[in-house]
Scaffold this active site. Structure first.
Site, PDB file in Angstrom:
ATOM      1  N   HIS A  82     -70.356  29.143 -50.615  1.00 54.37           N
ATOM      2  CA  HIS A  82     -70.738  27.840 -51.157  1.00 54.37           C
ATOM      3  C   HIS A  82     -71.587  27.126 -50.109  1.00 54.37           C
ATOM      4  CE1 HIS A  82     -69.772  25.119 -54.524  1.00 54.37           C
ATOM      5  NE2 HIS A  82     -70.136  24.172 -53.681  1.00 54.37           N
ATOM      6  N   ARG A 168     -69.878  10.696 -58.537  1.00 49.80           N
ATOM      7  CA  ARG A 168     -70.434  10.423 -57.203  1.00 49.80           C
ATOM      8  C   ARG A 168     -71.949  10.432 -57.225  1.00 49.80           C
ATOM      9  NH1 ARG A 168     -68.436  15.245 -54.186  1.00 49.80           N
ATOM     10  NH2 ARG A 168     -69.756  14.534 -52.491  1.00 49.80           N
TER      11      ARG A 168
HETATM   12  N1  URA Z   1     -71.290  20.873 -53.058  1.00 45.17           N
HETATM   13  C1  URA Z   1     -70.162  20.565 -53.738  1.00 45.17           C
HETATM   14  O1  URA Z   1     -69.615  21.381 -54.480  1.00 45.17           O
HETATM   15  N2  URA Z   1     -69.644  19.351 -53.577  1.00 45.17           N
HETATM   16  C2  URA Z   1     -70.195  18.429 -52.786  1.00 45.17           C
HETATM   17  O2  URA Z   1     -69.666  17.360 -52.678  1.00 45.17           O
HETATM   18  C3  URA Z   1     -71.378  18.745 -52.080  1.00 45.17           C
HETATM   19  C4  URA Z   1     -71.911  19.987 -52.240  1.00 45.17           C
END
Ligand code: URA
Length: 434
Positions: A82, A168
């Site tokens: 990720h 967000r």
């Molecule tokens: N990637 C995510 O999955 N969440 C975040 O808050 C930032 C990048």
């Protein structure tokens, strides 16, 4: 307990208990807490931060908000990857098929664009026909059948993150260590991988602008990984300028295809190989990082990485004729070059500003329900440290409206800084923390 008391407590910089955090996550996931109240709490967390204990409790509550995948039927060590987000970041599109082509299974749940950064799911969906929303059964079946599946967060995994993530994005509360750490780690815990490699981006185009902040985020995620019994390695990478040359959904898919066919921009290559080398190591398929990089390069040369990408697209109903001939991707209506007014060396190309320009062209969302435009974006003709002559091409802009094209042309000149003195090439891999 009620949500007003919880908002008040965080607003007044007090520590939330595990029960209060669970109350919020359960209430918001089940729509008992309204968006405006959740917005207030998220903003208070953004402004006042969280203790490590609070961040851990938030992560666990988010991971427990839906189902948890069991990947044990695959009988292999599953390593997930990720990124904390970037501009021009098409790493997953290249790296994951490449790793899968080495016989290491990949079960990847990706995100959409967030703030000024792009998202892998939006990029995959620019391939006509590609389905990102599939059920758990078929997700696992795909991995069993061809060794890879890349999907969106449509399964009922960490649904709290799905809601908070888009909230967000729409209230400007992205750049926060507890919110990023809990968002990423809750998904990773719910999605069933045993081990995790994280690309923690750092610089102008990342949510963490300094290496110190990036390190802090990395250590927080590693600690959460330990508590969840998931070995986690963080690679801190440079995100001052966009990664590679293309920024924009289908433009990045095309660059990823070219990469898998051997045309590898140097900065992108360094990041892909470093992250991949650690994925291979964590999968117990190679201890030596440099040897692991050679294995990946070999699968670029012999076409196995590209073949796996084709298989992935075909298996998820994408039209592979586009992958075989990228000229088929729909082109933007206006394609215009921007030229340098002076000669010198490229000093900086602010990735965040370029990300915003590309979002404004239509490649990203302002509101969470906005549609995105796959064909718009920017292709850089130069990278930091390159020499540029007066009147030489700096970038090409892809737009679908004359007005947006004009805005982008005016802005891009301002964000590319050129100086007379030579500039050294930026270091891409800043640090590896495990
Ligand atoms: N990637 C995510 O999955 N969440 C975040 O808050 C930032 C990048």
């Amino acid at each position: 307990m009620n949500i007003l008391e919880i908002i008040e407590k965080k607003r007044d910089k007090k520590e939330l208990t595990k029960e209060e955090i669970e109350y919020f996550i359960e209430g918001y996931t089940s729509d008992k807490i309204a968006d405006y109240q959740a917005s207030a709490l998220i903003m208070a967390i953004y402004l006042n931060g969280m203790t490590k204990q609070e961040t851990t409790n938030l992560t666990i509550a988010m991971a427990n908000s839906g189902e948890k995948l069991d990947l044990s039927t695959l009988n292999e060590i599953i390593v997930d990857k990720h990124s904390t987000g970037g501009v021009g970041d098409k790493v997953s599109l290249i790296l994951l098929p490449l790793v899968a082509s080495l016989g290491i299974p990949v079960a990847k749940m990706s995100g959409r664009g967030l703030g000024f950064t792009g998202g892998t799911v939006d990029k995959l969906e620019s391939i006509p026909g590609y389905i990102t929303s599939i059920d758990i059964h078929n997700f696992i079946k795909n991995v069993e059948k061809i060794g890879i599946s890349m999907i969106s967060q449509t399964l009922n995994l960490a649904p709290a993150d799905k809601k908070i993530y888009s909230l967000r994005d729409s209230i400007s509360c992205v750049e926060s260590i507890p919110l990023i750490a809990s968002s990423i780690m809750s998904k990773k815990i719910a999605s069933g991988a045993q081990k995790i490699v994280l690309d923690v981006t750092c610089g102008a185009g990342a949510f963490m602008n300094s290496q110190d902040r990036a390190e802090e985020l990395a250590r927080e995620m590693i600690e959460i990984g330990k508590l969840a019994n998931k070995e986690t390695v963080c690679v801190l990478t440079n995100m001052d300028e966009p990664l590679g040359y293309a920024i924009g959904n289908s433009l990045e898919v095309i660059e990823a295809i070219q990469f898998l066919n051997g045309n590898m921009p140097e900065d992108l290559k360094e990041v892909v190989l470093e992250l991949g080398a650690y994925m291979i190591k964590l999968a117990d398929k190679g201890e030596n990082i440099e040897e692991n990089k050679s294995k990946m390069l070999k699968n670029i040369e012999n076409g196995k990485g590209f073949e796996k990408f084709l298989q992935l697209v075909e298996n998820q109903s994408g039209d592979i004729s586009y992958i075989k001939d990228t000229n088929q991707f729909p082109k933007a209506k206006y394609i215009e070059k921007v030229y340098s007014h002076i000669s010198g060396y490229i000093k900086s190309m602010d990735a965040k500003e370029i990300g915003k320009i590309v979002c404004d062209l239509g490649a990203g969302r302002i509101k969470k329900e906005d549609d995105i435009d796959d064909s718009v974006g920017v292709i850089l003709n130069k990278k930091v440290s390159d020499k540029v002559e007066n009147n030489e091409e700096l970038v090409t802009i892809y737009a679908n409206s004359q007005e947006k094209l004009n805005e982008a042309k005016a802005k891009i000149q301002e964000v590319i800084k050129i100086q007379k003195e030579k500039v050294s090439k930026p270091k891409m891999i800043l640090e590896v923390i495990d």
